[in-house]
Design a protein around this motif. Structure first.
Motif, PDB file in Angstrom:
ATOM      1  N   GLN A  24     -41.165  -3.079 -13.773  1.00  8.16           N
ATOM      2  CA  GLN A  24     -40.347  -2.415 -15.067  1.00  8.16           C
ATOM      3  C   GLN A  24     -39.365  -3.170 -15.652  1.00  8.16           C
ATOM      4  O   GLN A  24     -39.306  -3.316 -16.939  1.00  8.16           O
ATOM      5  CB  GLN A  24     -39.828  -0.759 -14.778  1.00  8.16           C
ATOM      6  CG  GLN A  24     -41.095   0.062 -14.270  1.00  8.16           C
ATOM      7  CD  GLN A  24     -40.495   1.214 -13.995  1.00  8.16           C
ATOM      8  OE1 GLN A  24     -39.260   1.361 -13.412  1.00  8.16           O
ATOM      9  NE2 GLN A  24     -41.276   2.300 -14.089  1.00  8.16           N
ATOM     10  N   SER A  53     -35.480   2.390 -25.470  1.00  8.59           N
ATOM     11  CA  SER A  53     -36.129   3.493 -24.481  1.00  8.59           C
ATOM     12  C   SER A  53     -36.356   2.736 -22.993  1.00  8.59           C
ATOM     13  O   SER A  53     -35.888   3.635 -22.128  1.00  8.59           O
ATOM     14  CB  SER A  53     -37.616   4.022 -24.989  1.00  8.59           C
ATOM     15  OG  SER A  53     -37.858   4.904 -24.059  1.00  8.59           O
ATOM     16  N   ASP A  56     -32.905   2.136 -21.328  1.00  7.04           N
ATOM     17  CA  ASP A  56     -32.249   3.562 -20.854  1.00  7.04           C
ATOM     18  C   ASP A  56     -32.957   3.930 -19.641  1.00  7.04           C
ATOM     19  O   ASP A  56     -32.102   4.513 -18.784  1.00  7.04           O
ATOM     20  CB  ASP A  56     -32.342   4.681 -22.137  1.00  7.04           C
ATOM     21  CG  ASP A  56     -31.423   4.509 -23.249  1.00  7.04           C
ATOM     22  OD1 ASP A  56     -30.470   3.745 -22.919  1.00  7.04           O
ATOM     23  OD2 ASP A  56     -31.860   4.944 -24.305  1.00  7.04           O
ATOM     24  N   ARG A  57     -34.154   3.792 -19.552  1.00  4.10           N
ATOM     25  CA  ARG A  57     -35.092   4.297 -18.328  1.00  4.10           C
ATOM     26  C   ARG A  57     -34.593   3.469 -17.141  1.00  4.10           C
ATOM     27  O   ARG A  57     -34.298   3.943 -16.059  1.00  4.10           O
ATOM     28  CB  ARG A  57     -36.582   4.053 -18.690  1.00  4.10           C
ATOM     29  CG  ARG A  57     -37.297   5.255 -17.821  1.00  4.10           C
ATOM     30  CD  ARG A  57     -38.801   5.157 -18.245  1.00  4.10           C
ATOM     31  NE  ARG A  57     -38.880   5.269 -19.734  1.00  4.10           N
ATOM     32  CZ  ARG A  57     -39.826   4.298 -20.534  1.00  4.10           C
ATOM     33  NH1 ARG A  57     -40.368   3.559 -19.946  1.00  4.10           N
ATOM     34  NH2 ARG A  57     -39.943   4.798 -21.896  1.00  4.10           N
ATOM     35  N   LYS A  60     -31.261   4.509 -16.176  1.00  2.00           N
ATOM     36  CA  LYS A  60     -31.067   5.977 -15.547  1.00  2.00           C
ATOM     37  C   LYS A  60     -31.602   5.738 -14.017  1.00  2.00           C
ATOM     38  O   LYS A  60     -31.127   6.418 -13.084  1.00  2.00           O
ATOM     39  CB  LYS A  60     -32.132   6.790 -16.178  1.00  2.00           C
ATOM     40  CG  LYS A  60     -32.334   8.239 -15.697  1.00  2.00           C
ATOM     41  CD  LYS A  60     -33.267   9.030 -16.796  1.00  2.00           C
ATOM     42  CE  LYS A  60     -33.370  10.517 -16.020  1.00  2.00           C
ATOM     43  NZ  LYS A  60     -34.258  11.130 -16.755  1.00  2.00           N
ATOM     44  N   LYS A  61     -32.651   4.794 -13.775  1.00  2.00           N
ATOM     45  CA  LYS A  61     -33.132   4.694 -12.290  1.00  2.00           C
ATOM     46  C   LYS A  61     -32.107   3.757 -11.638  1.00  2.00           C
ATOM     47  O   LYS A  61     -32.576   3.234 -10.488  1.00  2.00           O
ATOM     48  CB  LYS A  61     -34.306   4.157 -12.356  1.00  2.00           C
ATOM     49  CG  LYS A  61     -35.379   4.950 -12.993  1.00  2.00           C
ATOM     50  CD  LYS A  61     -36.780   4.446 -12.764  1.00  2.00           C
ATOM     51  CE  LYS A  61     -37.986   5.497 -13.189  1.00  2.00           C
ATOM     52  NZ  LYS A  61     -39.255   4.873 -13.146  1.00  2.00           N
TER      53      LYS A  61
END
Length: 85
Positions: A24, A53, A56-57, A60-61
């Protein structure tokens, strides 16, 4: 080497998560490079939504720090806005 079943399972799950996180993170970096190479403003705006996006992902992780995600989004937004000028 770990002896407990739970420790062995943790080793396996950590490796699986590490591989996914690397994938990712690398995909996001590639998308950022693709956005920076874009010269068309409308295409850049569409790509900016996707990249934001993705960032942000990652934040967040906790794959990347939230401030790094914010800095990247800010710089990329400035870049896209400058394309029209």
């Amino acid at each position: 080497m770990a002896n407990h079943k739970s420790a062995l399972k943790r080793i396996r799950s950590n490796e699986a998560k590490r591989v996914l996180n690397r994938y990712q993170h690398k995909s996001t970096r590639t998308a950022i490079k693709k956005l920076r190479a874009t010269t068309d403003k409308t295409a850049a705006q569409d790509l900016l939504k996707k990249v934001s996006s993705m960032l942000d992902r990652l934040a967040k992780k906790s794959i990347i720090h939230k401030n790094k995600a914010a800095n990247n989004k800010s710089k990329l937004t400035k870049f896209v806005n400058a394309l029209g000028a």
